[in-house]
Design a protein around this motif. Structure first.
Motif, PDB file in Angstrom:
ATOM      1  N   LYS A  55       1.960  -1.214  -0.464  1.00  0.00           N
ATOM      2  CA  LYS A  55       1.202  -0.624   0.854  1.00  0.00           C
ATOM      3  C   LYS A  55       1.491   0.844   0.847  1.00  0.00           C
ATOM      4  O   LYS A  55       2.929   1.225   0.536  1.00  0.00           O
ATOM      5  CB  LYS A  55       1.438  -1.241   2.014  1.00  0.00           C
ATOM      6  N   ASN A  56       0.698   1.569   1.237  1.00  0.00           N
ATOM      7  CA  ASN A  56       0.850   3.007   1.646  1.00  0.00           C
ATOM      8  C   ASN A  56       1.804   3.256   2.837  1.00  0.00           C
ATOM      9  O   ASN A  56       1.585   2.527   3.799  1.00  0.00           O
ATOM     10  CB  ASN A  56      -0.405   3.992   1.559  1.00  0.00           C
ATOM     11  N   THR A  69       2.447  -3.042  14.333  1.00  0.00           N
ATOM     12  CA  THR A  69       2.607  -2.186  13.332  1.00  0.00           C
ATOM     13  C   THR A  69       2.842  -2.778  11.718  1.00  0.00           C
ATOM     14  O   THR A  69       2.671  -3.938  11.775  1.00  0.00           O
ATOM     15  CB  THR A  69       4.432  -1.712  13.587  1.00  0.00           C
ATOM     16  N   THR A  70       3.135  -1.957  10.835  1.00  0.00           N
ATOM     17  CA  THR A  70       2.964  -2.427   9.394  1.00  0.00           C
ATOM     18  C   THR A  70       1.757  -2.448   9.192  1.00  0.00           C
ATOM     19  O   THR A  70       0.302  -2.317  10.086  1.00  0.00           O
ATOM     20  CB  THR A  70       3.640  -3.563   9.050  1.00  0.00           C
ATOM     21  N   VAL A  71       1.163  -2.206   7.947  1.00  0.00           N
ATOM     22  CA  VAL A  71      -0.178  -1.939   7.593  1.00  0.00           C
ATOM     23  C   VAL A  71      -1.080  -3.198   7.755  1.00  0.00           C
ATOM     24  O   VAL A  71      -2.235  -3.029   8.257  1.00  0.00           O
ATOM     25  CB  VAL A  71      -0.375  -1.508   5.970  1.00  0.00           C
ATOM     26  N   THR A  72      -0.506  -4.385   7.585  1.00  0.00           N
ATOM     27  CA  THR A  72      -1.261  -5.588   8.074  1.00  0.00           C
ATOM     28  C   THR A  72      -0.790  -6.016   9.175  1.00  0.00           C
ATOM     29  O   THR A  72      -1.142  -7.184   9.658  1.00  0.00           O
ATOM     30  CB  THR A  72      -0.954  -6.711   7.096  1.00  0.00           C
ATOM     31  N   GLY A  73      -0.127  -5.311  10.108  1.00  0.00           N
ATOM     32  CA  GLY A  73       0.073  -5.770  11.489  1.00  0.00           C
ATOM     33  C   GLY A  73       0.947  -6.775  11.846  1.00  0.00           C
ATOM     34  O   GLY A  73       0.949  -7.767  12.550  1.00  0.00           O
ATOM     35  N   TYR A 153      -8.725  -5.736  11.440  1.00  0.00           N
ATOM     36  CA  TYR A 153     -10.012  -5.983  10.879  1.00  0.00           C
ATOM     37  C   TYR A 153     -10.132  -6.072   9.024  1.00  0.00           C
ATOM     38  O   TYR A 153      -9.192  -5.336   8.462  1.00  0.00           O
ATOM     39  CB  TYR A 153     -11.040  -4.680  11.254  1.00  0.00           C
ATOM     40  N   ASN A 154     -10.786  -7.048   8.857  1.00  0.00           N
ATOM     41  CA  ASN A 154     -11.002  -7.013   7.237  1.00  0.00           C
ATOM     42  C   ASN A 154     -12.124  -6.132   7.095  1.00  0.00           C
ATOM     43  O   ASN A 154     -13.382  -6.318   7.219  1.00  0.00           O
ATOM     44  CB  ASN A 154     -11.709  -8.406   6.990  1.00  0.00           C
ATOM     45  N   VAL A 155     -11.750  -4.995   6.528  1.00  0.00           N
ATOM     46  CA  VAL A 155     -12.896  -3.865   6.283  1.00  0.00           C
ATOM     47  C   VAL A 155     -13.094  -3.874   4.686  1.00  0.00           C
ATOM     48  O   VAL A 155     -13.957  -2.970   4.374  1.00  0.00           O
ATOM     49  CB  VAL A 155     -12.201  -2.660   6.566  1.00  0.00           C
ATOM     50  N   GLY A 156     -12.985  -4.667   4.087  1.00  0.00           N
ATOM     51  CA  GLY A 156     -13.376  -5.239   2.809  1.00  0.00           C
ATOM     52  C   GLY A 156     -12.841  -4.336   1.543  1.00  0.00           C
ATOM     53  O   GLY A 156     -13.388  -4.112   0.478  1.00  0.00           O
ATOM     54  N   THR A 157     -11.439  -3.898   2.139  1.00  0.00           N
ATOM     55  CA  THR A 157     -10.648  -2.997   1.079  1.00  0.00           C
ATOM     56  C   THR A 157      -9.734  -3.957   0.255  1.00  0.00           C
ATOM     57  O   THR A 157      -8.970  -3.239  -0.490  1.00  0.00           O
ATOM     58  CB  THR A 157     -10.238  -1.671   1.431  1.00  0.00           C
ATOM     59  N   GLY A 158      -9.195  -4.910   0.759  1.00  0.00           N
ATOM     60  CA  GLY A 158      -8.478  -5.939   0.108  1.00  0.00           C
ATOM     61  C   GLY A 158      -8.817  -6.263  -1.307  1.00  0.00           C
ATOM     62  O   GLY A 158     -10.034  -6.435  -1.490  1.00  0.00           O
ATOM     63  N   GLU A 162      -5.601 -10.561  -1.734  1.00  0.00           N
ATOM     64  CA  GLU A 162      -5.634  -9.932  -0.294  1.00  0.00           C
ATOM     65  C   GLU A 162      -7.041  -9.487  -0.183  1.00  0.00           C
ATOM     66  O   GLU A 162      -7.467  -8.793   1.166  1.00  0.00           O
ATOM     67  CB  GLU A 162      -4.842  -8.341  -0.569  1.00  0.00           C
ATOM     68  N   SER A 163      -7.990 -10.285  -0.685  1.00  0.00           N
ATOM     69  CA  SER A 163      -9.382 -10.014  -0.649  1.00  0.00           C
ATOM     70  C   SER A 163     -10.081 -10.137   0.961  1.00  0.00           C
ATOM     71  O   SER A 163     -10.859  -9.515   1.356  1.00  0.00           O
ATOM     72  CB  SER A 163     -10.330 -10.893  -1.567  1.00  0.00           C
ATOM     73  N   GLU A 164      -9.449 -11.310   1.638  1.00  0.00           N
ATOM     74  CA  GLU A 164      -9.770 -11.284   2.971  1.00  0.00           C
ATOM     75  C   GLU A 164      -8.668 -10.802   4.120  1.00  0.00           C
ATOM     76  O   GLU A 164      -8.796 -11.321   5.115  1.00  0.00           O
ATOM     77  CB  GLU A 164      -9.897 -12.820   2.931  1.00  0.00           C
ATOM     78  N   THR A 165      -7.954  -9.957   3.533  1.00  0.00           N
ATOM     79  CA  THR A 165      -6.780  -9.507   4.355  1.00  0.00           C
ATOM     80  C   THR A 165      -7.341  -8.659   5.677  1.00  0.00           C
ATOM     81  O   THR A 165      -8.273  -7.649   5.245  1.00  0.00           O
ATOM     82  CB  THR A 165      -5.687  -8.815   3.697  1.00  0.00           C
ATOM     83  N   ALA A 166      -6.787  -8.754   6.878  1.00  0.00           N
ATOM     84  CA  ALA A 166      -7.235  -8.011   7.765  1.00  0.00           C
ATOM     85  C   ALA A 166      -6.146  -6.610   7.881  1.00  0.00           C
ATOM     86  O   ALA A 166      -5.029  -7.223   7.833  1.00  0.00           O
ATOM     87  CB  ALA A 166      -7.414  -8.718   9.312  1.00  0.00           C
ATOM     88  N   PHE A 167      -6.519  -5.436   8.048  1.00  0.00           N
ATOM     89  CA  PHE A 167      -5.611  -4.554   8.087  1.00  0.00           C
ATOM     90  C   PHE A 167      -5.400  -3.846   9.586  1.00  0.00           C
ATOM     91  O   PHE A 167      -6.613  -3.688  10.104  1.00  0.00           O
ATOM     92  CB  PHE A 167      -5.993  -3.373   7.129  1.00  0.00           C
TER      93      PHE A 167
END
Length: 224
Positions: A55-56, A69-73, A153-158, A162-167
């Protein structure tokens, strides 16, 4: 004069930049968050959310005001992230007052004005972009004074597993200095976020906005 004890903020700043208390003395908080807690622009594969999914680095500015906090909360708040970072990244066994001092330092950080402002105000393109920001539905996630709704939110970038991951929705404050963008840094610029073929259905706006509208939107976002 008499020696003056450092404030909690100053002591936290010293700890934030000091690798001597960490395992083998080779890593400090500022190694990944240089320039007063801002990101280093790199991807890191930390163990808090499994292996093989780098993760960035996120900015720590306003981290205590924008949980989770953290990219995936994964962490509920910045206090939990500070203590986990000391323990699981720096492998340091530190007293609670050290973590509290680092909290105080991070809370003291203030955003800098965007260099994209003109005499402290939005430029003409950014003013147009402010309208586009609202019409495109951006405030549904980036709302309020800190431009984040504090939700995941799962914004479709996983990708892959991680395809269904919420960020976590990041604040847009100081977004001008936090590139690259999206959770894995795949977008080098804000324009790439909106124009990218791999930005997901929420951020990829090429099919919804004109080229000028996208440029204006980028100008507004970069002015925060």
């Amino acid at each position: 004069g008499e020696p003056v004890a450092p404030t909690a903020e100053r002591r936290g700043e010293m700890l934030f930049h000091d690798a001597r208390h960490t395992m083998e003395k080779w890593l400090s908080c500022t190694s990944c968050h240089p320039n007063q807690g801002r990101p280093d622009g790199l991807n890191w594969d930390l163990l808090l959310d499994a292996v093989g999914n780098p993760k960035n680095t996120k900015s720590l500015l306003l981290a205590h005001q924008t949980p989770p906090t953290t990219v995936t909360g994964i962490r509920p708040n910045a206090e939990a992230s500070v203590r986990s970072g000391l323990r699981n990244i720096e492998f340091a066994d530190r007293p609670e007052e050290d973590a509290q001092a680092i909290d105080a330092y991070l809370k003291s950080l203030q955003p800098l004005p965007s260099p994209y402002l003109e005499h402290g105000r939005l430029s003409t393109p950014a003013e147009r972009g402010k309208k586009v920001f609202g019409e495109a539905g951006c405030p549904q996630c980036h709302a309020g004074r800190l431009l984040t709704g504090l939700q995941k939110y799962n914004v479709g970038t996983g990708r892959g597993r991680e395809s269904e991951t919420a960020f976590d929705t990041p604040t847009l404050i100081e977004v001008w200095r936090t590139g690259p963008y999206l959770h894995d840094g795949r977008a080098a610029t804000i324009l790439d976020v909106f124009n990218g073929r791999d930005s997901g259905p929420v951020h990829g706006l090429r099919s919804k906005l004109s080229e000028r509208e996208i440029r204006d939107l980028a100008a507004f976002v970069l002015s925060q």
